[in-house]
Design an enzyme around this catalytic site. Structure first.
Site, PDB file in Angstrom:
ATOM      1  N   THR A 106       0.829  -1.218   0.000  1.00 52.66           N
ATOM      2  CA  THR A 106       0.000   0.000   0.000  1.00 52.66           C
ATOM      3  C   THR A 106       0.863   1.267   0.000  1.00 52.66           C
ATOM      4  OG1 THR A 106      -0.026   0.181   2.406  1.00 52.66           O
ATOM      5  CG2 THR A 106      -1.739  -1.181   1.407  1.00 52.66           C
ATOM      6  N   ASP A 152      20.627  10.353   2.768  1.00 51.50           N
ATOM      7  CA  ASP A 152      19.850   9.651   3.797  1.00 51.50           C
ATOM      8  C   ASP A 152      20.367  10.076   5.173  1.00 51.50           C
ATOM      9  OD1 ASP A 152      18.154   6.680   4.032  1.00 51.50           O
ATOM     10  OD2 ASP A 152      19.196   7.505   5.773  1.00 51.50           O
ATOM     11  N   ASP A 179      21.461   7.202   7.543  1.00 51.51           N
ATOM     12  CA  ASP A 179      22.748   6.616   7.134  1.00 51.51           C
ATOM     13  C   ASP A 179      23.894   7.542   7.471  1.00 51.51           C
ATOM     14  OD1 ASP A 179      21.640   4.312   6.226  1.00 51.51           O
ATOM     15  OD2 ASP A 179      21.737   4.820   4.091  1.00 51.51           O
TER      16      ASP A 179
HETATM   17  N1  URA Z   1      14.806  10.720   4.276  1.00 51.90           N
HETATM   18  C1  URA Z   1      16.126  11.010   4.210  1.00 51.90           C
HETATM   19  O1  URA Z   1      16.907  10.548   5.028  1.00 51.90           O
HETATM   20  N2  URA Z   1      16.568  11.805   3.207  1.00 51.90           N
HETATM   21  C2  URA Z   1      15.750  12.338   2.296  1.00 51.90           C
HETATM   22  O2  URA Z   1      16.209  13.079   1.427  1.00 51.90           O
HETATM   23  C3  URA Z   1      14.372  12.038   2.382  1.00 51.90           C
HETATM   24  C4  URA Z   1      13.920  11.227   3.385  1.00 51.90           C
END
Ligand code: URA
Length: 209
Positions: free
Chosen positions: A108, A200, A203
């Site tokens: 979904t 991210d 990360d």
């Molecule tokens: N989450 C992230 O860590 N980076 C993005 O650019 C969008 C969502």
């Protein structure tokens, strides 16, 4: 209060520009995030109510300002929210802390709750929801839905970067929840990442890939 506040303080903008750079180390990213979160916390708590208490300085007695009401609640949207929350807790060590965990259902594509542990009496606290990246807005909207179901009323949403798409989604779903961010970026890419963004956030702050 306006729905979107971009904290354009020069220190915030300078630190953010360093964080965006892809060669910044995990340790450097984390240190900057902690520093920037202190500055953002200063802005997002500007409306906290004050009362006075009677104190004695070495010179005289006085009625001194002090925070009123119940301790505020900080809610981290797992996992990247934790990086933003750590710095804020240094500034507001007495804050109550909660966590909301959501994953995206692969069929979904909707956010599904897998964890929710929040402080009691949310209805009597300023509640600050933290997540560094306001991208599509889906998880933020879902987290705020969950918190409203648990009584939260006086809420703020704090992020590092916001995309116009996420801001609009939040404005439609939760017009009563003001957003504080260090920058409003250009757009989302096809994978829902903020552009120019910083990649991210989870990360980068935890050194995962
Ligand atoms: N989450 C992230 O860590 N980076 C993005 O650019 C969008 C969502």
């Amino acid at each position: 209060m306006q729905h979107l506040t971009v904290v354009d303080h020069p220190l915030v903008q300078h630190k953010l520009s360093i964080m965006r750079q892809k060669e910044v180390s995990t340790a450097g990213f984390r240190r900057l995030l902690r520093e920037i979160s202190l500055l953002l916390a200063y802005e997002v708590t500007r409306e906290l109510e004050l009362t006075t208490m009677h104190i004695e300085t070495p010179m005289c007695e006085m009625e001194a300002p002090t925070l009123e009401g119940k301790k505020l609640a900080l809610i981290s949207i797992l996992r990247a929210g934790n990086g933003l929350m750590d710095g804020i807790l240094e500034l507001i060590p007495g804050a109550r802390v909660g966590f909301v965990g959501l994953y995206r259902d692969p069929e979904t594509l909707k956010p599904v709750e897998y964890y929710c542990k929040v402080p009691r009496e949310l209805d009597a606290r300023m509640t600050i929801v933290v997540d560094p990246m306001l991208a599509t807005g889906n998880s933020s909207v879902a987290a705020i839905d969950m918190l409203k179901e648990r009584g939260a009323k006086n809420m703020r949403f704090l992020c590092l970067l916001a995309a116009p798409e996420g801001v609009e989604r939040m404005r439609q779903a939760h017009p009563d929840v003001p957003i504080f961010t260090a920058a409003l970026d250009d757009r989302l890419d096809d994978h829902g990442y903020i552009v120019p963004g910083l990649g991210d956030a989870g990360d980068r702050m935890f050194g995962t890939k």
